[in-house]
Write a protein that holds these residues in place. Structure first.
Motif, PDB file in Angstrom:
ATOM      1  N   GLN A  85      65.296-100.062  48.625  1.00 49.56           N
ATOM      2  CA  GLN A  85      66.166-101.128  48.149  1.00 49.56           C
ATOM      3  C   GLN A  85      67.502-101.157  48.887  1.00 49.56           C
ATOM      4  OE1 GLN A  85      67.355-101.857  43.728  1.00 49.56           O
ATOM      5  NE2 GLN A  85      65.176-101.510  43.883  1.00 49.56           N
ATOM      6  N   PHE A  86      67.976 -99.982  49.276  1.00 47.42           N
ATOM      7  CA  PHE A  86      69.228 -99.924  50.011  1.00 47.42           C
ATOM      8  C   PHE A  86      68.907 -99.489  51.429  1.00 47.42           C
ATOM      9  CE2 PHE A  86      69.817 -98.778  45.600  1.00 47.42           C
ATOM     10  CZ  PHE A  86      70.609 -99.834  45.198  1.00 47.42           C
ATOM     11  N   ALA A  87      69.602-100.103  52.371  1.00 48.88           N
ATOM     12  CA  ALA A  87      69.326 -99.808  53.766  1.00 48.88           C
ATOM     13  C   ALA A  87      69.443 -98.308  54.020  1.00 48.88           C
ATOM     14  CB  ALA A  87      70.288-100.569  54.656  1.00 48.88           C
ATOM     15  N   ALA A  88      68.293 -97.663  54.273  1.00 48.71           N
ATOM     16  CA  ALA A  88      68.273 -96.218  54.483  1.00 48.71           C
ATOM     17  C   ALA A  88      68.388 -95.920  55.966  1.00 48.71           C
ATOM     18  CB  ALA A  88      66.993 -95.617  53.905  1.00 48.71           C
ATOM     19  N   ILE A  89      69.599 -96.034  56.462  1.00 50.71           N
ATOM     20  CA  ILE A  89      69.831 -95.852  57.886  1.00 50.71           C
ATOM     21  C   ILE A  89      70.899 -94.784  58.044  1.00 50.71           C
ATOM     22  CG2 ILE A  89      70.044 -97.202  59.998  1.00 50.71           C
ATOM     23  CD1 ILE A  89      70.558 -99.617  58.195  1.00 50.71           C
ATOM     24  N   ASP A  90      70.881 -94.124  59.194  1.00 52.08           N
ATOM     25  CA  ASP A  90      71.938 -93.174  59.480  1.00 52.08           C
ATOM     26  C   ASP A  90      73.116 -93.942  60.086  1.00 52.08           C
ATOM     27  OD1 ASP A  90      73.636 -91.292  60.644  1.00 52.08           O
ATOM     28  OD2 ASP A  90      72.013 -89.837  60.725  1.00 52.08           O
ATOM     29  N   GLU A  91      74.196 -94.049  59.341  1.00 49.95           N
ATOM     30  CA  GLU A  91      75.302 -94.910  59.774  1.00 49.95           C
ATOM     31  C   GLU A  91      76.144 -94.294  60.875  1.00 49.95           C
ATOM     32  OE1 GLU A  91      77.421 -96.994  56.824  1.00 49.95           O
ATOM     33  OE2 GLU A  91      75.522 -97.871  56.167  1.00 49.95           O
ATOM     34  N   VAL A  92      76.008 -92.989  61.060  1.00 47.05           N
ATOM     35  CA  VAL A  92      76.796 -92.338  62.110  1.00 47.05           C
ATOM     36  C   VAL A  92      76.135 -92.541  63.474  1.00 47.05           C
ATOM     37  CG1 VAL A  92      77.740 -90.119  62.868  1.00 47.05           C
ATOM     38  CG2 VAL A  92      77.639 -90.662  60.441  1.00 47.05           C
ATOM     39  N   MET A  93      74.849 -92.833  63.461  1.00 46.44           N
ATOM     40  CA  MET A  93      74.135 -93.024  64.721  1.00 46.44           C
ATOM     41  C   MET A  93      74.075 -94.512  65.059  1.00 46.44           C
ATOM     42  SD  MET A  93      71.226 -90.123  64.802  1.00 46.44           S
ATOM     43  CE  MET A  93      69.981 -90.878  63.830  1.00 46.44           C
ATOM     44  N   THR A  94      73.733 -94.797  66.305  1.00 44.67           N
ATOM     45  CA  THR A  94      73.590 -96.188  66.724  1.00 44.67           C
ATOM     46  C   THR A  94      72.233 -96.710  66.271  1.00 44.67           C
ATOM     47  OG1 THR A  94      72.529 -95.668  68.813  1.00 44.67           O
ATOM     48  CG2 THR A  94      74.934 -95.669  68.790  1.00 44.67           C
ATOM     49  N   ARG A 131      77.471 -97.957  66.547  1.00 43.76           N
ATOM     50  CA  ARG A 131      77.111 -97.208  65.342  1.00 43.76           C
ATOM     51  C   ARG A 131      76.754 -98.172  64.218  1.00 43.76           C
ATOM     52  NH1 ARG A 131      81.222 -92.135  64.637  1.00 43.76           N
ATOM     53  NH2 ARG A 131      81.230 -91.520  66.830  1.00 43.76           N
ATOM     54  N   VAL A 132      75.736 -97.795  63.447  1.00 41.98           N
ATOM     55  CA  VAL A 132      75.254 -98.669  62.391  1.00 41.98           C
ATOM     56  C   VAL A 132      76.342 -98.927  61.342  1.00 41.98           C
ATOM     57  CG1 VAL A 132      73.560 -98.843  60.539  1.00 41.98           C
ATOM     58  CG2 VAL A 132      72.860 -98.007  62.771  1.00 41.98           C
ATOM     59  N   GLY A 133      77.241 -97.979  61.180  1.00 40.22           N
ATOM     60  CA  GLY A 133      78.347 -98.142  60.236  1.00 40.22           C
ATOM     61  C   GLY A 133      79.164 -99.404  60.489  1.00 40.22           C
TER      62      GLY A 133
ATOM     63  N   SER B  89      71.917 -92.534  50.135  1.00 40.12           N
ATOM     64  CA  SER B  89      71.642 -93.660  51.035  1.00 40.12           C
ATOM     65  C   SER B  89      70.161 -94.019  51.050  1.00 40.12           C
ATOM     66  CB  SER B  89      72.097 -93.324  52.445  1.00 40.12           C
ATOM     67  OG  SER B  89      71.222 -92.379  53.002  1.00 40.12           O
ATOM     68  N   GLY B  90      69.332 -93.135  50.495  1.00 42.94           N
ATOM     69  CA  GLY B  90      67.898 -93.431  50.494  1.00 42.94           C
ATOM     70  C   GLY B  90      67.190 -92.931  51.736  1.00 42.94           C
ATOM     71  N   ILE B  91      67.943 -92.274  52.618  1.00 41.99           N
ATOM     72  CA  ILE B  91      67.312 -91.833  53.863  1.00 41.99           C
ATOM     73  C   ILE B  91      66.331 -90.687  53.584  1.00 41.99           C
ATOM     74  CG2 ILE B  91      68.871 -90.038  54.782  1.00 41.99           C
ATOM     75  CD1 ILE B  91      68.881 -91.968  57.355  1.00 41.99           C
ATOM     76  N   PHE B  92      66.594 -89.907  52.539  1.00 39.65           N
ATOM     77  CA  PHE B  92      65.627 -88.888  52.117  1.00 39.65           C
ATOM     78  C   PHE B  92      64.295 -89.530  51.755  1.00 39.65           C
ATOM     79  CE2 PHE B  92      68.363 -85.057  50.573  1.00 39.65           C
ATOM     80  CZ  PHE B  92      68.473 -84.655  51.876  1.00 39.65           C
ATOM     81  N   GLU B  93      64.377 -90.637  51.026  1.00 37.47           N
ATOM     82  CA  GLU B  93      63.137 -91.298  50.611  1.00 37.47           C
ATOM     83  C   GLU B  93      62.377 -91.802  51.823  1.00 37.47           C
ATOM     84  OE1 GLU B  93      63.915 -94.193  47.609  1.00 37.47           O
ATOM     85  OE2 GLU B  93      64.048 -92.635  46.067  1.00 37.47           O
TER      86      GLU B  93
END
Lengths: 253, 254
Positions: A85-94, A131-133, B89-93
């Motif tokens: 449901q929430f964007a599960a992205i690593d915001e520190v990375m591009t 960066r995705v952030g 953040s849901g990244i674990f899921e």
């Protein structure tokens, strides 16, 4: 008759004393778009979590791509992907690094090439190395979905893919989803917007009070209502249509 | 436990690379982690130090081991915070719905914690050198010092994993580290325990910081470490085992 890639029978799940799912049954045909429709708190996310091996059900059977979630979660994880449901992205990375990371975790041979292809396909070459952030909500959603496509999983689960998006981005997501299905991928999505289900889904199931209260094609569901009355009403453009018309003119590509 | 996934090390590498990137892209966290211990070191050496009788010539030499532990104590708050962010953040899921070796998701953070805390400790040692810290320890002793510090970091990191995974708010994730940062004050890190009132002294002499500090101090001074090093390791290993079990329990419930 097409093969059912997802088969759900009598799934039950309670959190402490609250029974969220009270025996859910449905089937999803291979290559189709299936929408699970329900209001907030109806248990849509719970159902998705069970199907994506994140949560164990209390009862019932869940077969994904001929594998049982209880017995073969690993095999299932090979053929699915989840966009939560929430964007599960690593915001520190591009954006690019995020895609490469997922490609490596899917153990693909050429992660960089896979990332490049998706960047092109989603028209993100400009933003890919930021960066995705720093991305906008729509951009985040796009990269989020792109990450789910890495390795071409057979089934893609999208949990409320357009929640919180502006109308323009929503249309864009719809286009992506339709494109996926055209390419043969099965798409399972949840939504609380009737319009979304109507626009996208081949089959719709309505989850209410812990059970599927209706399912079928849009036509099937329409038959459940008394036949339409013909009325003449002057149609005003909705604000959404106005917005899209103006913005569309400005950014016509 | 099922057979180890054949991709364990590949996945591990990806996870480790990811969180190391976080460290190198926010080097300010290294500074934030070292700044308080450095300030305390300056304060104790240049303000209180003159009045403290430790029986050593150079108070920095006496103080440094305790400051190292304090640095690690404040560093692990970030580990908890990073885990909390991943959970939220849901990244674990996302990771968990993928065909990867699950435990690598945690181990990536744990390894990164050891490296990043190591860097913070190096910064602190550099400052101590500028302040007149000198050691006659050889390579063997220094390796032993870093060995003890790594095991200590590992122990605290697994506690941080519990805190990060169980927390409801980002502030809550880091809060557990305050008592840990404070622990060296009630040990032999700053002053010898002899002058403490007996109740405090009993606590100071029997809590993990004292044997760890004593072992490191003797190693750096090239003195025999005696039993302290084993007591220190016993403490760390006991904490690792208990914290790991609880951390895994919390992790599985996610």
């Amino acid at each position: 008759m097409k093969k059912n890639i997802i088969q759900i029978k009598g799934v039950k799940k309670s959190y402490k004393d609250v029974e969220v799912l009270k025996g859910v049954d449905f089937k999803v045909e291979k290559g189709s778009i299936f929408a699970l429709l329900g209001s907030n708190g109806a248990g849509k996310t719970t159902m998705i979590k069970i199907m994506t091996t994140l949560l164990k059900s209390d009862a019932g059977s869940v077969m994904i791509d001929d594998f049982d979630v209880e017995k073969n979660p690993r095999e299932i994880r090979d053929s699915i992907s989840l966009t939560g449901q929430f964007a599960a992205i690593d915001e520190v990375m591009t954006g690019r690094e995020n895609l490469q990371m997922i490609a490596k975790l899917r153990h693909l041979k050429n992660p960089n090439q896979v990332a490049d292809e998706l960047i092109n396909r989603f028209g993100m070459s400009e933003a890919a190395d930021r960066r995705v952030g720093t991305y906008s909500g729509g951009m985040k959603r796009r990269i989020d979905i792109a990450m789910s496509l890495v390795g071409n999983p057979k089934i893609i689960f999208l949990d409320e893919p357009t929640a919180g998006l502006d109308p323009e981005t929503r249309l864009e997501v719809w286009k992506i989803v339709k494109g996926l299905s055209d390419a043969g991928t099965t798409v399972f999505l949840t939504t609380q917007y009737l319009e979304e289900a109507e626009q996208l889904a081949d089959k719709i199931a309505i989850l209410h009070g812990g059970k599927i209260i209706a399912q079928g094609t849009l036509e099937d569901l329409k038959k459940l209502f008394p036949s339409a009355k013909v009325e003449y009403v002057k149609k005003q453009p909705t604000l959404e249509e106005v917005f899209l018309a103006i913005v569309g003119k400005k950014e016509d590509k | 436990m099922k057979s180890i996934n054949r991709y364990f090390f590949t996945d591990m590498g990806v996870m480790f690379g990811r969180s190391m990137r976080h460290i190198f892209r926010s080097m300010d966290t290294i500074i934030t982690v070292s700044i308080t211990p450095i300030a305390i070191m300056l304060l104790f050496v240049y303000v209180f130090g003159g009045a403290i009788e430790t029986g050593t010539e150079n108070y920095v030499d006496y103080l440094l081991p305790g400051i190292m532990l304090m640095t690690i104590g404040s560093g692990i708050a970030y580990v908890a915070y990073r885990l909390f962010t991943d959970k939220k953040s849901g990244i674990f899921e996302r990771f968990h719905s993928m065909p990867i070796a699950r435990s690598t998701v945690l181990w990536g953070h744990v390894l990164t914690s050891i490296i990043s805390n190591g860097i913070s400790v190096l910064v602190v040692i550099l400052v101590a050198l500028l302040m007149g810290f000198r050691s006659s320890a050889g390579i063997l002793e220094w390796s032993a010092v870093f060995g003890i510090l790594s095991v200590f970091t590992l122990a605290l990191t697994w506690i941080a994993v519990i805190a990060g995974l169980a927390a409801k708010t980002p502030d809550g994730a880091g809060a557990f580290s305050y008592p840990i940062i404070f622990l060296p004050f009630i040990s032999s890190a700053f002053v010898p325990t002899d002058t403490m009132p007996s109740a405090v002294r009993v606590f100071a002499e029997n809590q993990p910081v004292t044997p760890i500090v004593e072992a490191i101090r003797n190693l750096l001074a090239n003195q025999p470490v005696g039993n302290d090093i084993w007591v220190a390791l016993d403490w760390c290993i006991a904490i690792i085992v208990v914290a790991y079990i609880f951390a895994m329990r919390v992790y599985k419930k996610l």
